[in-house]
Design a protein around this motif. Structure first.
Motif, PDB file in Angstrom:
ATOM      1  N   UNK A   1     -14.500  -3.594  -9.739  1.00 40.82           N
ATOM      2  CA  UNK A   1     -14.583  -2.201  -9.307  1.00 40.82           C
ATOM      3  C   UNK A   1     -13.388  -1.846  -8.423  1.00 40.82           C
ATOM      4  N   UNK A   2     -12.904  -0.612  -8.559  1.00 39.24           N
ATOM      5  CA  UNK A   2     -11.719  -0.187  -7.820  1.00 39.24           C
ATOM      6  C   UNK A   2     -11.899  -0.276  -6.311  1.00 39.24           C
ATOM      7  N   UNK A   3     -13.124  -0.204  -5.836  1.00 39.13           N
ATOM      8  CA  UNK A   3     -13.370  -0.290  -4.403  1.00 39.13           C
ATOM      9  C   UNK A   3     -13.213  -1.712  -3.864  1.00 39.13           C
ATOM     10  N   UNK A   4     -13.107  -2.682  -4.762  1.00 38.44           N
ATOM     11  CA  UNK A   4     -13.047  -4.069  -4.335  1.00 38.44           C
ATOM     12  C   UNK A   4     -11.764  -4.788  -4.775  1.00 38.44           C
ATOM     13  N   UNK A   5     -10.800  -4.045  -5.253  1.00 40.61           N
ATOM     14  CA  UNK A   5      -9.560  -4.674  -5.701  1.00 40.61           C
ATOM     15  C   UNK A   5      -8.673  -4.995  -4.506  1.00 40.61           C
ATOM     16  N   UNK A   6      -7.731  -5.919  -4.721  1.00 38.81           N
ATOM     17  CA  UNK A   6      -6.755  -6.233  -3.687  1.00 38.81           C
ATOM     18  C   UNK A   6      -5.803  -5.050  -3.516  1.00 38.81           C
ATOM     19  N   UNK A   7      -5.612  -4.621  -2.300  1.00 42.21           N
ATOM     20  CA  UNK A   7      -4.802  -3.431  -2.033  1.00 42.21           C
ATOM     21  C   UNK A   7      -3.324  -3.716  -2.219  1.00 42.21           C
ATOM     22  N   UNK A   8      -2.659  -2.844  -2.956  1.00 46.51           N
ATOM     23  CA  UNK A   8      -1.207  -2.896  -3.119  1.00 46.51           C
ATOM     24  C   UNK A   8      -0.584  -2.078  -1.984  1.00 46.51           C
ATOM     25  N   UNK A   9       0.049  -2.714  -1.017  1.00 44.31           N
ATOM     26  CA  UNK A   9       0.568  -1.974   0.138  1.00 44.31           C
ATOM     27  C   UNK A   9       1.772  -1.096  -0.181  1.00 44.31           C
ATOM     28  N   UNK A  10       2.341  -1.275  -1.375  1.00 43.72           N
ATOM     29  CA  UNK A  10       3.519  -0.500  -1.758  1.00 43.72           C
ATOM     30  C   UNK A  10       3.185   0.673  -2.682  1.00 43.72           C
ATOM     31  N   UNK A  11       1.912   0.781  -3.073  1.00 42.24           N
ATOM     32  CA  UNK A  11       1.532   1.725  -4.121  1.00 42.24           C
ATOM     33  C   UNK A  11       1.812   3.173  -3.736  1.00 42.24           C
ATOM     34  N   UNK A  12       1.511   3.529  -2.511  1.00 39.81           N
ATOM     35  CA  UNK A  12       1.708   4.912  -2.094  1.00 39.81           C
ATOM     36  C   UNK A  12       3.173   5.311  -2.162  1.00 39.81           C
ATOM     37  N   UNK A  13       4.043   4.356  -1.868  1.00 38.36           N
ATOM     38  CA  UNK A  13       5.478   4.648  -1.898  1.00 38.36           C
ATOM     39  C   UNK A  13       5.952   4.979  -3.312  1.00 38.36           C
ATOM     40  N   UNK A  14       5.691   4.096  -4.251  1.00 39.43           N
ATOM     41  CA  UNK A  14       6.247   4.280  -5.588  1.00 39.43           C
ATOM     42  C   UNK A  14       5.605   5.459  -6.319  1.00 39.43           C
ATOM     43  N   UNK A  15       4.328   5.688  -6.106  1.00 40.47           N
ATOM     44  CA  UNK A  15       3.670   6.794  -6.811  1.00 40.47           C
ATOM     45  C   UNK A  15       4.141   8.157  -6.310  1.00 40.47           C
ATOM     46  N   UNK A  16       4.776   8.194  -5.134  1.00 37.35           N
ATOM     47  CA  UNK A  16       5.271   9.462  -4.589  1.00 37.35           C
ATOM     48  C   UNK A  16       6.731   9.701  -4.920  1.00 37.35           C
ATOM     49  N   UNK A  17       7.356   8.765  -5.604  1.00 33.77           N
ATOM     50  CA  UNK A  17       8.754   8.977  -5.994  1.00 33.77           C
ATOM     51  C   UNK A  17       8.865  10.167  -6.940  1.00 33.77           C
ATOM     52  N   UNK A  18       9.967  10.869  -6.845  1.00 30.80           N
ATOM     53  CA  UNK A  18      10.209  11.979  -7.746  1.00 30.80           C
ATOM     54  C   UNK A  18      10.438  11.522  -9.179  1.00 30.80           C
ATOM     55  N   UNK A  19      10.147  12.411 -10.127  1.00 25.41           N
ATOM     56  CA  UNK A  19      10.376  12.183 -11.553  1.00 25.41           C
ATOM     57  C   UNK A  19       9.468  11.108 -12.151  1.00 25.41           C
ATOM     58  N   UNK A  20       8.328  10.857 -11.504  1.00 24.54           N
ATOM     59  CA  UNK A  20       7.350   9.963 -12.102  1.00 24.54           C
ATOM     60  C   UNK A  20       6.669  10.618 -13.305  1.00 24.54           C
ATOM     61  N   UNK A  21       6.611  11.934 -13.299  1.00 25.00           N
ATOM     62  CA  UNK A  21       5.993  12.621 -14.436  1.00 25.00           C
ATOM     63  C   UNK A  21       6.922  12.588 -15.649  1.00 25.00           C
TER      64      UNK A  21
END
Length: 212
Positions: A173-193
């Motif tokens: 379940x997503x509530x119990x996965x190991x947290x990726x501490x870098x995820x917020x950074x990369x998902x906010x990069x421009x041109x991901x769409x």
């Protein structure tokens, strides 16, 4: 793939190989270039390595014509372009081929942190790829699917990509996965769409292989 086809001729007659390593799967492509019982799909960074390998026009020959599909994405591709490629080319191609077994070349060198590529994927993207492919396996081949770790050269970030695949395979379940501490950074990069020049490439592949 050859071992499976020879060892289980009654149960396994067609195999699909999906390779999302950032480098073109030229060796796998050459191995099954003329075969109609193996579908090979490679989604990779255009002209990374090897040079002049993995172009859209490389589709197999003889009995295997059309069973090789190459998706050479432009450098800088991220979540939007990969998701579009999966929904427009990879998943429809797999369902049309209807394999008895799926093999996945699971390389993590298309991550944003990899020193040998210029792509922008995160651990979340590799988790989604796993979900997409497992769903196809459940629909087509009673869930028969194997993920084999390939490339990935960021000693800091590869573990988070790998654990995301494993967690998805285990149904954690997503509530119990190991947290990726870098995820917020990369998902906010421009041109991901999805960008227009990326869409053009994927659409060309889909048209060539009559998937749209």
């Amino acid at each position: 793939a050859r071992h499976l086809l020879k060892s289980y001729p009654n149960q396994i007659r067609k195999i699909a190989i999906v390779d999302y390593d950032v480098h073109h799967g030229n060796g796998t492509q050459e191995s099954f270039w003329n075969d109609d019982d193996v579908l090979f799909v490679s989604i990779h960074q255009d002209s990374n390595y090897p040079l002049d390998s993995g172009t859209i026009q490389e589709i197999g020959s003889g009995n295997g014509k059309g069973t090789t599909i190459n998706i050479p994405l432009p450098p800088g591709s991220g979540t939007g372009s990969y998701d579009y490629a999966f929904q427009t080319v990879i998943i429809p191609a797999l369902k049309r081929f209807n394999p008895d077994f799926i093999l996945v070349s699971s390389g993590f060198d298309a991550s944003y942190a990899d020193p040998l590529s210029a792509m922008m994927l995160s651990s979340s993207d590799f988790r989604n790829f796993t979900k997409y492919l497992v769903n196809v396996a459940e629909d087509c081949c009673e869930g028969r699917i194997v993920f084999a770790h390939e490339g990935g050269y960021s000693e800091v970030y590869v573990p988070f990509c790998g654990i995301a695949v494993i967690e998805e395979l285990m149904g954690i379940d997503k509530d119990h996965v190991i947290k990726d501490p870098f995820l917020q950074e990369v998902t906010r990069w421009g041109y991901q769409n999805l960008q227009q020049h990326q869409k053009i490439v994927v659409d060309q592949v889909a048209t060539l292989h009559q998937l749209k």
